[in-house]
Enzyme design. Structure first.
Site, PDB file in Angstrom:
ATOM      1  N   HIS A 115      -3.881   0.637  -2.638  1.00 50.63           N
ATOM      2  CA  HIS A 115      -4.329   0.928  -1.873  1.00 50.63           C
ATOM      3  C   HIS A 115      -5.517   1.153  -2.718  1.00 50.63           C
ATOM      4  O   HIS A 115      -5.901   1.233  -3.663  1.00 50.63           O
ATOM      5  CB  HIS A 115      -3.936   2.476  -1.888  1.00 50.63           C
ATOM      6  CG  HIS A 115      -5.028   3.130  -0.505  1.00 50.63           C
ATOM      7  ND1 HIS A 115      -4.450   2.886   0.696  1.00 50.63           N
ATOM      8  CD2 HIS A 115      -5.836   4.943  -1.110  1.00 50.63           C
ATOM      9  CE1 HIS A 115      -5.248   3.851   1.336  1.00 50.63           C
ATOM     10  NE2 HIS A 115      -6.600   4.412   0.357  1.00 50.63           N
ATOM     11  N   ASP A 122       0.916  -1.198  -0.272  1.00 55.12           N
ATOM     12  CA  ASP A 122       0.156  -0.215  -0.010  1.00 55.12           C
ATOM     13  C   ASP A 122       0.712   1.327  -0.167  1.00 55.12           C
ATOM     14  O   ASP A 122       1.357   1.581   1.209  1.00 55.12           O
ATOM     15  CB  ASP A 122      -1.009  -0.085   0.973  1.00 55.12           C
ATOM     16  CG  ASP A 122      -1.696   1.250   1.642  1.00 55.12           C
ATOM     17  OD1 ASP A 122      -2.156   2.357   0.531  1.00 55.12           O
ATOM     18  OD2 ASP A 122      -3.137   1.141   1.697  1.00 55.12           O
TER      19      ASP A 122
END
Length: 363
Positions: A322, A291
């Site tokens: 993400h 992420d």
């Protein structure tokens, strides 16, 4: 594959492992660019859902006369989806802290609608076209307005299970609400997709410019619509001249004209996990190690929370970016399927417990 479920051993955890193991949700999560999480993020943010959803808006007045908006997804067909065998579960969708209703969040709502849920999007004050009727915005982890919205939904659908999903930085609001309300949250289960667990660290570390600058411009553009009313309580020049998300947050909530406060005191009241030990609802947190927004896993994932609390479950995958978790085929996001499978598994488990003990399913 290659996903790990981190949690405290329990009967609920065992049931979740079996449910995910039987499901095809975690298999076939492949994409052409698995090592480009920034590209995945842009695709998720910019590509609209197909088909475009139809939304019906309600404005809900808060005790101080402020307004929040509830957008009910009624599908691209103009009719609310439903299922047989009891009231349809209400699924509360919470966008990121900037109020962006992304294509991914809408796609999740449509997938839920197809399966008989009643999805509704919670829009904070001044976000996504919701009028700002008072010179007050909602701090990062202040669940007061969300509490009012949940109470309203429970009154409107008293017999329906109430569930909640948050996306990205919007998870700070949901996690704060779960901790502050404890066993009185009225939720049967909740899920956080790519959550931000440590708000202060996240603001102080900053994010890749590819994400931070568009988000900063989006927030400034939204706040500029209300400079007249906001000028009563904040330094508008400092607000619009902010060069980072941290500076913007400080201008809005710390360097106020009426009740200024320090950065440290602000986060004592707004950290998402400040009351996490009080949470009493099963929560699935879907995260990826790559992420680019949350930060390095070693510093941004509260692993001890998942080892010690029987209510928090971390589904950790090596690739997913993400809020992306891309795949080929309908839906294009296997994370959405994992969230819906989690809710199905929770309903199955709690229903079995109700039959075994004669206890009502928490609503």
């Amino acid at each position: 594959g290659h996903c790990r479920l981190l949690c405290k051993p329990s009967a609920l955890a065992q049931h979740l492992v079996r449910s995910l193991g039987r499901s095809a949700v975690l298999w076939g999560a492949h994409w052409l660019w698995p090592r480009w999480p920034q590209l995945q993020m842009l695709r998720q943010l910019l590509k609209p859902p197909e088909p475009e959803p139809v939304v019906a808006r309600e404005l809900l007045q808060m005790p101080d006369s402020g307004l929040v908006a509830l957008d009910w997804l009624v599908g691209p067909w103009g009719a609310v989806g439903g299922g047989g065998g009891g009231p349809s579960p209400v699924l509360l969708l919470i966008p990121n802290a900037a109020g962006q209703v992304t294509g991914g969040l809408l796609q999740l709502g449509l997938r839920a609608l197809e399966r008989g849920f009643l999805p509704v999007i919670f829009n904070r004050r001044g976000h996504n076209g919701c009028p700002l009727t008072t010179p007050r915005l909602q701090p990062f982890g202040d669940p007061g307005d969300l509490q009012e919205a949940v109470t309203y939904l429970r009154c409107r659908h008293p017999a329906a299970p109430l569930l909640a999903v948050s996306e990205g930085s919007g998870s700070g609001l949901l996690l704060a609400y779960l901790g502050e309300s404890g066993s009185s949250s009225h939720l049967a289960a909740a899920a956080c997709v790519s959550p931000i667990f440590r708000g202060r660290d996240w603001f102080e570390a900053g994010m890749p410019w590819l994400y931070e600058w568009p988000l900063l411009l989006h927030l400034k553009r939204g706040r500029s619509r209300y400079v007249g009313s906001l000028a009563e309580v904040v330094d508008v020049d400092g607000l619009l001249g902010s060069r980072s998300l941290r500076e913007l947050e400080e201008a809005l909530f710390c360097r106020t004209k009426s009740r200024p406060t320090s950065w440290e005191a602000y986060w004592e009241r707004n950290e998402p996990l400040r009351d996490a030990d009080e949470a009493a609802v099963p929560v699935l947190c879907l995260c990826s190690t790559d992420d680019p927004v949350r930060g390095p896993p070693a510093h941004s994932l509260p692993l001890e929370l998942f080892r010690s609390s029987p209510y928090f479950f971390l589904l950790l995958t090596p690739r997913g970016g993400h809020c992306s978790f891309p795949r080929w085929g309908p839906g294009r996001c296997w994370g959405h399927e994992a969230v819906l499978e989690f809710f199905r598994a929770m309903a199955e488990f709690l229903g079995a417990e109700e039959r075994r003990k004669g206890l009502p399913w928490p609503r």
